[in-house]
Design an enzyme around this catalytic site. Structure first.
Site, PDB file in Angstrom:
ATOM      1  N   ARG A 145      29.994  67.152 -16.292  1.00 16.94           N
ATOM      2  CA  ARG A 145      30.632  65.914 -16.740  1.00 16.94           C
ATOM      3  C   ARG A 145      29.575  64.986 -17.341  1.00 16.94           C
ATOM      4  NH1 ARG A 145      32.434  67.012 -11.436  1.00 16.94           N
ATOM      5  NH2 ARG A 145      34.673  67.462 -11.267  1.00 16.94           N
ATOM      6  N   LYS A 169      31.303  64.624  -8.193  1.00 18.44           N
ATOM      7  CA  LYS A 169      32.225  63.677  -7.576  1.00 18.44           C
ATOM      8  C   LYS A 169      32.085  63.737  -6.059  1.00 18.44           C
ATOM      9  CE  LYS A 169      35.810  63.400 -11.146  1.00 18.44           C
ATOM     10  NZ  LYS A 169      37.246  63.568 -11.436  1.00 18.44           N
ATOM     11  N   HIS A 242      33.813  65.144 -22.822  1.00 16.91           N
ATOM     12  CA  HIS A 242      34.620  66.044 -21.994  1.00 16.91           C
ATOM     13  C   HIS A 242      35.107  67.253 -22.786  1.00 16.91           C
ATOM     14  CE1 HIS A 242      35.446  65.465 -17.799  1.00 16.91           C
ATOM     15  NE2 HIS A 242      36.630  66.026 -17.905  1.00 16.91           N
ATOM     16  N   ARG A 245      32.981  70.078 -22.119  1.00 18.38           N
ATOM     17  CA  ARG A 245      33.301  70.644 -20.806  1.00 18.38           C
ATOM     18  C   ARG A 245      34.533  71.549 -20.914  1.00 18.38           C
ATOM     19  NH1 ARG A 245      32.709  69.732 -15.199  1.00 18.38           N
ATOM     20  NH2 ARG A 245      34.617  69.382 -14.004  1.00 18.38           N
ATOM     21  N   HIS A 268      35.053  71.650  -9.460  1.00 18.69           N
ATOM     22  CA  HIS A 268      36.422  71.292  -9.115  1.00 18.69           C
ATOM     23  C   HIS A 268      36.677  71.542  -7.638  1.00 18.69           C
ATOM     24  CE1 HIS A 268      38.114  71.797 -13.474  1.00 18.69           C
ATOM     25  NE2 HIS A 268      37.635  70.600 -13.254  1.00 18.69           N
ATOM     26  N   TYR A 277      42.705  75.728 -17.795  1.00 19.75           N
ATOM     27  CA  TYR A 277      41.883  76.336 -18.840  1.00 19.75           C
ATOM     28  C   TYR A 277      42.241  77.794 -19.108  1.00 19.75           C
ATOM     29  CZ  TYR A 277      38.962  72.228 -18.258  1.00 19.75           C
ATOM     30  OH  TYR A 277      38.501  70.942 -18.203  1.00 19.75           O
TER      31      TYR A 277
END
Length: 299
Positions: A145, A169, A242, A245, A268, A277
């Site tokens: 990211r 994150k 993004h 990504r 994730h 995806y």
């Protein structure tokens, strides 16, 4: 209201170890709900399901997208759940609010030919050109990211293993590998261009990517760089960090990578975030059809 909010913010920071950006978004959503309650003349202690329904109605009347409203509901549900846990409230007025999720759009991504054009635009004899090339190679080569990219320090790269230590994150760390092209671009930048840029700043800067004045490169700075590269490549496509990504994940899956591995590389938490995806490009569909259907190449 503000004491409730302050306590919740402290809980997010200390107990949940939430990122500053996450805490900021929660705080903004709570402030907006407080403004709504004040306009309605309703105390937070008197907030109930009917109050919430009025709030949601005003959100849609203001033109907010369903995704945005869903995020606000999620924030406020967590807020009131915390207040309920602390025995400050008997019930959570957002507990029974359900919003149907909008169908997730297929992420935009670059085709390989478009990427090839992007990789040709940087002047590799120039410090900024070396930085831009290293930035492009790293974003596409790892799928990290932009928020993770701007936090990278020079010491987070291990060239013996070609890996980067990424802070994702929830402050979760993960090691992400990068390939030969990214390694070469990063080495050139760190051994040449970055030294030149760093000399322009009075204080040492540990972040990997620097701006033209030698300070830390920001997320907005990365967006400006990519937009400039797209224009120089004469591409008529939309670009945002993004998108690289998305491209990384799409190309990995299209070339046979298993979804669990891509999930781990992307950082994730849930596999469902990676499943978006699994779409395939039109070119790949056409190639599969042309190579597989018995009468596709029949003349």
């Amino acid at each position: 209201m503000h004491s409730y909010k302050d306590s919740f913010m402290e809980y997010l920071q200390i107990e949940k170890n939430a990122s500053p950006l996450t805490i900021k978004h929660y705080g903004r959503d709570i402030d907006e709900f407080y403004t709504f309650l004040h306009a309605e003349g309703t105390a937070i202690e008197n907030c109930d399901y009917s109050t919430v329904r009025v709030f949601l109605t005003k959100q849609y009347e203001a033109g907010y997208a369903r995704k945005t409203v869903s995020r606000k509901v999620s924030s406020l549900r967590s807020f009131f759940k915390y207040l309920e846990r602390e025995n400050w409230f008997d019930s959570n007025p957002f507990a029974n609010v359900s919003l149907p999720k909008a169908e997730a759009p297929i992420p935009n991504f670059f085709y390989e030919q478009e990427l090839d054009q992007l990789f040709q635009v940087s002047d590799l004899t120039d410090p900024l050109g070396q930085r831009n090339q290293a930035l492009l190679e790293l974003l596409y080569g790892t799928g990290i990211r932009v928020s993770e990219c701007v936090q990278l320090k020079t010491g987070d790269l291990d060239f013996s293993l070609n890996t980067a230590l990424v802070l994702g994150k929830g402050r979760k760390e993960r090691y992400v590998p990068f390939g030969k092209s990214a390694s070469q671009a990063l080495r050139t930048y760190m051994e040449d261009g970055r030294l030149d840029l760093a000399s322009k700043h009075k204080d040492p800067v540990r972040t990997l990517f620097l701006n033209a004045r030698g300070g830390p490169l920001t997320a907005d700075g990365i967006r400006l760089i990519l937009n400039k590269m797209v224009k120089e490549a004469a591409l008529t496509v939309d670009v945002h960090p993004h998108k690289l990504r998305h491209t990384f994940a799409t190309h990995m899956l299209n070339e046979g990578a298993d979804m669990r591995s891509v999930q781990e590389l992307l950082g994730h938490e849930h596999l469902s975030s990676t499943q978006i995806y699994t779409h395939v490009t039109k070119d790949r569909l056409r190639n599969v059809y042309m190579n597989s259907h018995p009468r596709a190449n029949k003349r």
